[in-house]
Design a protein around this motif. Structure first.
Motif, PDB file in Angstrom:
ATOM      1  N   CYS A 117      -3.917   2.405   6.214  1.00 24.82           N
ATOM      2  CA  CYS A 117      -5.321   3.720   5.606  1.00 24.82           C
ATOM      3  C   CYS A 117      -6.379   2.954   4.807  1.00 24.82           C
ATOM      4  O   CYS A 117      -6.207   2.368   3.623  1.00 24.82           O
ATOM      5  CB  CYS A 117      -4.541   4.344   4.696  1.00 24.82           C
ATOM      6  SG  CYS A 117      -5.638   5.841   4.175  1.00 24.82           S
ATOM      7  N   THR A 150      -8.693   4.892   3.432  1.00 25.78           N
ATOM      8  CA  THR A 150      -8.445   4.867   1.871  1.00 25.78           C
ATOM      9  C   THR A 150      -7.979   4.034   0.898  1.00 25.78           C
ATOM     10  O   THR A 150      -8.685   3.904  -0.030  1.00 25.78           O
ATOM     11  CB  THR A 150      -8.545   6.443   2.178  1.00 25.78           C
ATOM     12  OG1 THR A 150      -9.601   7.064   3.014  1.00 25.78           O
ATOM     13  CG2 THR A 150      -9.083   7.142   1.609  1.00 25.78           C
ATOM     14  N   CYS A 151      -6.410   4.059   1.425  1.00 24.56           N
ATOM     15  CA  CYS A 151      -5.555   3.782   0.014  1.00 24.56           C
ATOM     16  C   CYS A 151      -5.184   2.796   0.726  1.00 24.56           C
ATOM     17  O   CYS A 151      -4.090   2.433  -0.575  1.00 24.56           O
ATOM     18  CB  CYS A 151      -4.644   5.423  -0.195  1.00 24.56           C
ATOM     19  SG  CYS A 151      -3.729   5.975   1.105  1.00 24.56           S
ATOM     20  N   CYS A 197      -3.502   7.002   6.904  1.00 25.96           N
ATOM     21  CA  CYS A 197      -2.107   7.431   6.611  1.00 25.96           C
ATOM     22  C   CYS A 197      -1.655   8.923   6.472  1.00 25.96           C
ATOM     23  O   CYS A 197      -0.478   9.730   6.819  1.00 25.96           O
ATOM     24  CB  CYS A 197      -1.175   7.055   5.373  1.00 25.96           C
ATOM     25  SG  CYS A 197      -2.291   7.893   3.551  1.00 25.96           S
ATOM     26  N   CYS A 239      -6.709  11.849   3.330  1.00 29.65           N
ATOM     27  CA  CYS A 239      -7.287  10.223   2.960  1.00 29.65           C
ATOM     28  C   CYS A 239      -8.039  10.424   4.540  1.00 29.65           C
ATOM     29  O   CYS A 239      -9.292  10.095   3.887  1.00 29.65           O
ATOM     30  CB  CYS A 239      -6.384   9.183   3.469  1.00 29.65           C
ATOM     31  SG  CYS A 239      -5.395   9.069   1.815  1.00 29.65           S
TER      32      CYS A 239
HETATM   33 ZN   LIG Z   1      -4.655   7.549   2.907  1.00 27.06          ZN
END
Ligand SMILES: [Zn+2]
Length: 60
Positions: free
Chosen positions: A8, A10-11, A27, A31
């Motif tokens: 992902c 983002t994370c 994910c 996100c």
């Molecule tokens: Zn994520």
């Protein structure tokens, strides 16, 4: 070694397979929205335009 596991953006967690994850490459849909928000924030961060300098005319 090749990193075949999509993560992902983002994370950085494994986002799974695109066929099983509607929010791919993120994910979760959350996100995805977070990344979209960050993207829009970047768009709004335009470089400050220099203020137009109006030269004062000297009234004779
Ligand atoms: Zn994520």
């Amino acid at each position: 070694m090749p990193d075949l596991q999509p993560t992902c953006p983002t994370c950085r967690r494994p986002s799974g397979a695109p066929s099983e994850n509607p929010a791919f490459p993120f994910c979760t849909d959350r996100c995805r929205l977070v990344d979209l928000g960050a993207w829009f924030n970047e768009e709004y961060r335009v470089p400050g335009k220099p203020a137009p300098t109006t030269q004062e005319e000297d009234p004779d």
